[in-house]
Design an enzyme around this catalytic site. Structure first.
Site, PDB file in Angstrom:
ATOM      1  N   HIS A 106       0.855  -1.191   0.000  1.00 23.15           N
ATOM      2  CA  HIS A 106       0.000   0.000   0.000  1.00 23.15           C
ATOM      3  C   HIS A 106       0.885   1.234   0.000  1.00 23.15           C
ATOM      4  O   HIS A 106       2.112   1.125   0.050  1.00 23.15           O
ATOM      5  CB  HIS A 106      -1.006  -0.021   1.150  1.00 23.15           C
ATOM      6  CG  HIS A 106      -0.427   0.033   2.541  1.00 23.15           C
ATOM      7  ND1 HIS A 106       0.443  -0.918   3.031  1.00 23.15           N
ATOM      8  CD2 HIS A 106      -0.597   0.931   3.539  1.00 23.15           C
ATOM      9  CE1 HIS A 106       0.757  -0.623   4.281  1.00 23.15           C
ATOM     10  NE2 HIS A 106       0.156   0.500   4.621  1.00 23.15           N
ATOM     11  N   ASP A 165       5.194   5.043   5.485  1.00 17.78           N
ATOM     12  CA  ASP A 165       6.224   4.181   6.093  1.00 17.78           C
ATOM     13  C   ASP A 165       6.614   3.026   5.168  1.00 17.78           C
ATOM     14  O   ASP A 165       7.723   2.492   5.280  1.00 17.78           O
ATOM     15  CB  ASP A 165       5.796   3.656   7.484  1.00 17.78           C
ATOM     16  CG  ASP A 165       4.424   3.037   7.526  1.00 17.78           C
ATOM     17  OD1 ASP A 165       3.511   3.546   6.845  1.00 17.78           O
ATOM     18  OD2 ASP A 165       4.240   2.036   8.254  1.00 17.78           O
ATOM     19  N   HIS A 166       5.731   2.677   4.227  1.00 16.30           N
ATOM     20  CA  HIS A 166       6.008   1.539   3.333  1.00 16.30           C
ATOM     21  C   HIS A 166       6.674   1.953   2.017  1.00 16.30           C
ATOM     22  O   HIS A 166       7.143   1.105   1.268  1.00 16.30           O
ATOM     23  CB  HIS A 166       4.717   0.758   3.061  1.00 16.30           C
ATOM     24  CG  HIS A 166       4.172   0.139   4.314  1.00 16.30           C
ATOM     25  ND1 HIS A 166       4.225  -1.215   4.564  1.00 16.30           N
ATOM     26  CD2 HIS A 166       3.616   0.710   5.427  1.00 16.30           C
ATOM     27  CE1 HIS A 166       3.707  -1.451   5.769  1.00 16.30           C
ATOM     28  NE2 HIS A 166       3.335  -0.299   6.306  1.00 16.30           N
ATOM     29  N   ASP A 204      -0.231  -4.140   6.061  1.00 14.85           N
ATOM     30  CA  ASP A 204      -1.034  -3.626   7.183  1.00 14.85           C
ATOM     31  C   ASP A 204      -2.492  -3.989   6.919  1.00 14.85           C
ATOM     32  O   ASP A 204      -3.048  -3.591   5.887  1.00 14.85           O
ATOM     33  CB  ASP A 204      -0.917  -2.104   7.274  1.00 14.85           C
ATOM     34  CG  ASP A 204       0.469  -1.631   7.660  1.00 14.85           C
ATOM     35  OD1 ASP A 204       1.329  -2.475   7.947  1.00 14.85           O
ATOM     36  OD2 ASP A 204       0.683  -0.405   7.676  1.00 14.85           O
TER      37      ASP A 204
HETATM   38 ZN   LIG Z   1       2.581   0.591   8.129  1.00 16.12          ZN
HETATM   39 ZN   LIG Z   2      -0.415   1.295   6.550  1.00 14.84          ZN
END
Ligand SMILES: [Zn+2]
Ligand SMILES: [Zn+2]
Length: 277
Positions: free
Chosen positions: A62, A66-67, A176
């Site tokens: 996604h 943070d990813h 997530d």
């Molecule tokens: Zn995350």
């Molecule tokens: Zn996330």
């Protein structure tokens, strides 16, 4: 034949001196696949001898920051450290990925221009092959097959998890998500499930409403355990700890997962390797 998982980053959006941002390396059949590219991913990859030019594909679960924090670093560093023919990097993610990649190339537009101007053997911007998916097979090369299924990280959507299969073995990267049918189907019978976890009991002690808000769309440790149990997974690998796993609390986190899951549990740390098959 084996599939090797290397956790490159087991942290969360909150900077952590011991944990890089969410990123996992999956190696199978001579292929090197990077799943998500959180903060510090290439430093961790270097620690296991993997440079950005060795990546066969980048998979994004996604588009949360943070990813994808080091997406630009992966794209640019791969480009400038490839000294043979430039091979396009496949980037596979949910709808929106093409827009993010395009904006990233634009953000690095000056850098790309400087390098093309300065190096005779860099004539084109970094070659990329972006594809967007929500469901179905996303990769089938050299005996390595990757399937995506929708997960549930709402209000963030669409989000996807991946199942990487090679010669009878499979590993699943949940990303997530809260428990959902898509992840249950994806993880069914997998040898390993890499799962993001949150501890609401600890989050509640932190006076930050913004942190409490995210409990709604991440799985608790027990929920991750229950998903692994329902799916009949061999090994559950915990990662992306919210809040950060404090040294000394390992037994607590493990016990919470074991309330629901009676298989093997690995508490992920950066550079932990788990091999299946
Ligand atoms: Zn995350
Ligand atoms: Zn996330």
């Amino acid at each position: 034949m084996a599939i090797e998982i290397t956790l490159l980053g087991t942290g969360s959006p909150i900077p952590d001196p011991l944990r890089a941002g969410p990123s996992t390396l999956v190696r199978a059949g001579g292929q090197t696949l990077l799943v998500d590219c959180g903060r510090g991913v290439l430093q961790r990859a270097a620690a296991v001898g993997v440079g950005p030019n060795a990546l066969d594909a980048l998979l994004l679960t996604h588009l949360h920051s943070d990813h994808i924090a080091d997406l630009g670093d992966v794209i640019i560093s791969r480009w400038v450290t490839t000294f043979t023919e430039q091979v396009p990097l496949p980037i596979i993610g949910p709808p929106g990925t093409a827009e993010v990649v395009s904006a990233t190339l634009k953000a690095f537009g000056f850098d790309i221009g400087y390098r093309i101007a300065h190096h005779a053997d860099l004539n084109e911007p970094p070659p990329l092959e972006v594809s967007e998916h929500v469901d179905g097979q996303v990769w089938n090369r050299g005996g390595v097959s990757i399937t995506a299924r929708p997960t549930d990280h709402r209000p963030v959507e669409p989000t996807i998890g991946f199942r990487v299969s090679f010669e009878g073995n499979s590993v699943v990267l949940a990303g997530d998500t809260v428990p959902c049918s898509g992840l249950d189907e994806l993880a069914r019978g997998a040898d390993a499930l890499v799962h993001t976890v949150i501890r609401e009991d600890l989050v509640e002690q932190i006076p930050m409403q913004r942190l409490r808000d995210i409990c709604d769309y991440h799985s608790s440790v027990q929920q991750a355990g229950a998903t692994a149990q329902r799916a009949g997974v061999g090994t559950l690998v915990l990662t992306h700890y919210v809040p950060a796993l404090v040294p000394g609390q390992e037994d607590q986190w493990r016990a919470l997962a074991a309330e629901e899951f009676d298989g093997r549990i690995e508490l992920g740390d950066d550079l932990l390797q788990v091999t299946v098959g």
